[in-house]
Write an enzyme that holds these catalytic residues in place. Structure first.
Site, PDB file in Angstrom:
ATOM      1  N   CYS A   2      51.929  83.782  28.968  1.00 63.52           N
ATOM      2  CA  CYS A   2      50.524  83.744  28.611  1.00 63.52           C
ATOM      3  C   CYS A   2      49.711  82.956  29.629  1.00 63.52           C
ATOM      4  O   CYS A   2      50.227  82.485  30.633  1.00 63.52           O
ATOM      5  CB  CYS A   2      50.365  83.109  27.224  1.00 63.52           C
ATOM      6  SG  CYS A   2      51.412  83.851  25.950  1.00 63.52           S
ATOM      7  N   GLY A  77      54.995  80.486  28.175  1.00 64.31           N
ATOM      8  CA  GLY A  77      56.394  80.384  28.565  1.00 64.31           C
ATOM      9  C   GLY A  77      57.339  80.907  27.508  1.00 64.31           C
ATOM     10  O   GLY A  77      56.957  81.685  26.632  1.00 64.31           O
ATOM     11  N   ASP A 101      58.765  81.405  19.251  1.00 67.98           N
ATOM     12  CA  ASP A 101      59.178  80.096  19.747  1.00 67.98           C
ATOM     13  C   ASP A 101      58.019  79.107  19.702  1.00 67.98           C
ATOM     14  O   ASP A 101      58.220  77.893  19.624  1.00 67.98           O
ATOM     15  CB  ASP A 101      59.757  80.195  21.155  1.00 67.98           C
ATOM     16  CG  ASP A 101      58.871  80.968  22.126  1.00 67.98           C
ATOM     17  OD1 ASP A 101      57.869  81.559  21.691  1.00 67.98           O
ATOM     18  OD2 ASP A 101      59.192  81.004  23.330  1.00 67.98           O
ATOM     19  N   GLY A 363      67.026  85.901  40.595  1.00 67.77           N
ATOM     20  CA  GLY A 363      68.034  84.952  41.082  1.00 67.77           C
ATOM     21  C   GLY A 363      67.471  83.668  41.636  1.00 67.77           C
ATOM     22  O   GLY A 363      68.182  82.928  42.327  1.00 67.77           O
TER      23      GLY A 363
END
Length: 635
Positions: A2, A77, A101, A363
């Site tokens: 966001c 996040g 979350d 990665g």
């Protein structure tokens, strides 16, 4: 994923204008196109843009509050261990209205206050307004995945995910921080906590802010520890431990209510991520790669090997010189001068990926934890080479090396890197390492700067920023010290900025298993010899994935995510750089001498030197001025 923003006026009778918060929030649309929300409580206003990833219902919209509406949050996040935390909070009697979350953060804050940060395993930038305490709490994740900038003065405090959001306030001054510009030329990015603007600062990774009654408290809550080492009897035990933690890090990051894929460069880190995703997932992984026509910059061959091995649903895109047309978009999205040219392929791979998925694993972080960069090997070679008496080094070996390997100015050429290595040998270890990180050194900047600008900079030296990090690290080995430096500078201020901005420009969420803080802590606890063994970097990581990844991937030379600017500037983009850097507007800014710029360009065009990265930094700087200061360049 966001975008967040807000402002608080310290005078309790000075209400925050809704129109301002609306403008600040709208400027972050690309970070969260799925929903929009604001909250106002007299002298404070909060704004949020939402990208729906977990719990796609309206129950997950923000700003979000607790049951009695005394705690309000805006959050950017992912907390990857939120389900485990949620179960524990429910047992304690907390009630949940969503499956997000975000709501876990609220209830954990109710129980633990600012110490809630110690429980989170993820990436985040968050702001919590505590109504009873009339206190604002802001925090950023440990490694610096998610950004947060702020402006603090005697009258107010404002914050946002991006600088452009703060600039929506007409009261914000656009005064350039000359030291930040000086640092930018050294590093290609502006190290935190500075930004290009004097009054705007970055909240550093692993820090939080408490703001109450107009007073700000800034504190660090975590730092990677290289002192406490893990001791196993057998190398196999380290390998098993690494694979166990990495598998858990990947598994946590595969939780999503929207389509998910992965960036695949064909390097060890992204290949390991795809291999683990293939093991954990039922369907073929969707993978995305970027390449170039110029062979020395093209990694598609290696990406195809991994894609074929794991039968991924693979897509590719080849970047060509006309990619420069997106430069105004990049300037706008990056908010301040940012000269890492790999932002170009990152932007394109994010665009390609977002057409098919909303979340992508990558990665990022493997090199900084497991010693993957060539400069770590170079330092070891330098230590060995220093045992040779200086009379032989300078009088015989150096001259012989220059004779055998005639100078090739191309940035990636062996002879150029060899000369840079040999010329840095006499320097003290820490300064030598910083020397390898720098793009413009002090003498080069001094040759370019106008006299008045030299006066403004004074004796300030950008190198001191990195030397200070060396002093802060308590590791016993120099390798660990360099890893500490990179984890606290290059990683958060360059690499993570690059991928956050490039991905969020397309409303794409990226997740990095190698940046799981438990994995980073494990890597820090390893003996240095398991990271760099002899001249073999990423030793333990390669051993762990032996038999999982092909030898051609494990033994390949590191290529990096570079862009063939040297070719482009001598050919298709020759007139472009002349128009930008030798134009009246650029010289009249008062930074650089025209003759210095002319020399830089001339040396590059006639192949006396490869100044492509320096030229790129200057081009980006000028276009940033035209967009953010002059307002004449549109994105």
């Amino acid at each position: 994923m966001c975008g967040i923003c807000g402002k608080i006026n310290f005078n309790p009778d000075s209400y925050v204008e809704p129109d301002l918060i609306n403008k600040m929030t709208s400027s972050l649309y690309h970070r969260g196109p799925d929903d929009y929300g604001t909250f106002f409580d007299k002298n404070i206003g909060l704004g949020h843009r939402r990208l729906k990833v977990i719990d796609l219902s309206t129950a997950g919209n923000q700003p979000m509050c607790n049951e009695d509406r005394t705690i309000w949050i805006i959050f950017n996040g992912e907390i990857y261990n939120f389900q485990e935390l949620r179960t524990s909070l429910i047992r304690k009697g907390h009630l949940f209205k969503s499956k997000t979350d975000t709501e876990v953060i609220i209830h954990l804050y109710e129980d633990e206050g600012v110490s809630c940060l110690n429980y989170f395993r993820g990436m985040f930038a968050l702001a919590i307004w505590d109504v009873p305490l009339r206190r604002l709490f802001l925090a950023r994740d440990r490694l610096g995945k998610k950004p947060l900038v702020y402006l603090y003065n005697k009258d107010s405090f404002a914050f946002a995910s991006e600088i452009k959001s703060l600039l929506c306030d007409p009261e914000v001054k656009k005064d350039v921080d000359y030291r930040a510009l000086h640092n930018y030329l050294t590093y290609q990015y502006i190290p935190s906590p500075s930004t290009i603007f004097k009054d705007i600062k970055k909240l550093p990774p692993a820090h939080y802010i408490l703001l109450k009654d107009g007073k700000m408290e800034l504190k660090r809550y975590w730092q990677v520890n290289f002192q406490d080492k893990l001791i196993y009897k057998k190398e196999e035990e380290y390998k098993e431990h690494l694979l166990q933690i990495f598998e858990e890090a990947v598994r946590l990051r595969m939780l999503s209510d929207v389509p998910l894929g992965a960036f695949l460069s064909g390097g060890i880190d992204s290949s390991a991520t795809v291999a683990m995703m293939s093991k954990l997932g039922g369907n073929p992984v969707k993978t995305f790669s970027i390449g170039f026509s110029e062979s020395e910059y093209n990694e598609l061959e290696y990406a195809r090997i991994v894609a074929g091995l794991y039968k991924t649903d693979h897509e590719e895109f080849v970047v060509k010189p006309d990619a420069i047309s997106i430069l105004p978009k990049l300037i706008w999205h990056y908010n301040e001068p940012y000269a890492d040219s790999s932002a170009i392929p990152s932007y394109y791979v994010s665009k390609l990926t977002r057409d098919k998925v909303t979340v992508a694993l990558n990665g990022d972080g493997g090199d900084e934890s497991f010693a993957g960069y060539e400069r770590y090997i170079a330092d070891r070679l330098a230590n060995i080479y220093q045992y040779v008496p200086s009379i032989f080094r300078e009088g015989i070996i150096k001259k012989l090396a220059y004779l055998i390997f005639p100078f090739n100015p191309q940035y990636k050429s062996f002879s150029r890197r060899l000369r840079r290595f040999l010329e840095s040998i006499p320097e003290e270890k820490k300064r030598r390492y910083v020397h390898w990180l720098c793009f413009f050194n002090n003498s080069e900047k001094n040759e370019l700067y106008q006299d008045e600008f030299k006066r403004k900079i004074g004796i300030y030296d950008s190198v001191d920023l990195t030397l200070k990090l060396f002093q802060e690290c308590r590791a016993s080995s120099f390798l660990d010290k360099t890893l500490f430096v990179d984890l606290n500078s290059y990683l958060p201020d360059d690499l993570l900025v690059k991928i956050d901005i490039a991905s969020m420009a397309h409303s794409l969420e990226t997740r990095s298993p190698f940046l799981d803080h438990k994995l980073v802590e494990f890597a820090a606890s390893l003996p240095p010899s398991l990271k760099l063994k002899g001249l073999n970097g990423k030793y333990l990581l390669k051993k762990a994935f032996s038999g999982i990844l092909p030898e051609k991937i494990l033994k390949r030379k590191k290529m990096g995510f570079g862009v063939p600017l040297d070719y482009w500037f001598r050919c298709e983009l020759k007139e472009f750089i002349h128009d930008i850097l030798l134009g009246k507007r650029f010289i009249e800014r008062g930074y650089f001498k025209k003759e210095g710029i002319e020399k830089l360009i001339r040396e590059h065009l006639v192949r006396d030197a490869d100044h492509s990265y320096k030229i790129w930094a200057l081009v980006v700087l000028e276009l940033w001025h035209q967009m953010f200061i002059d307002g004449v360049l549109k994105h």
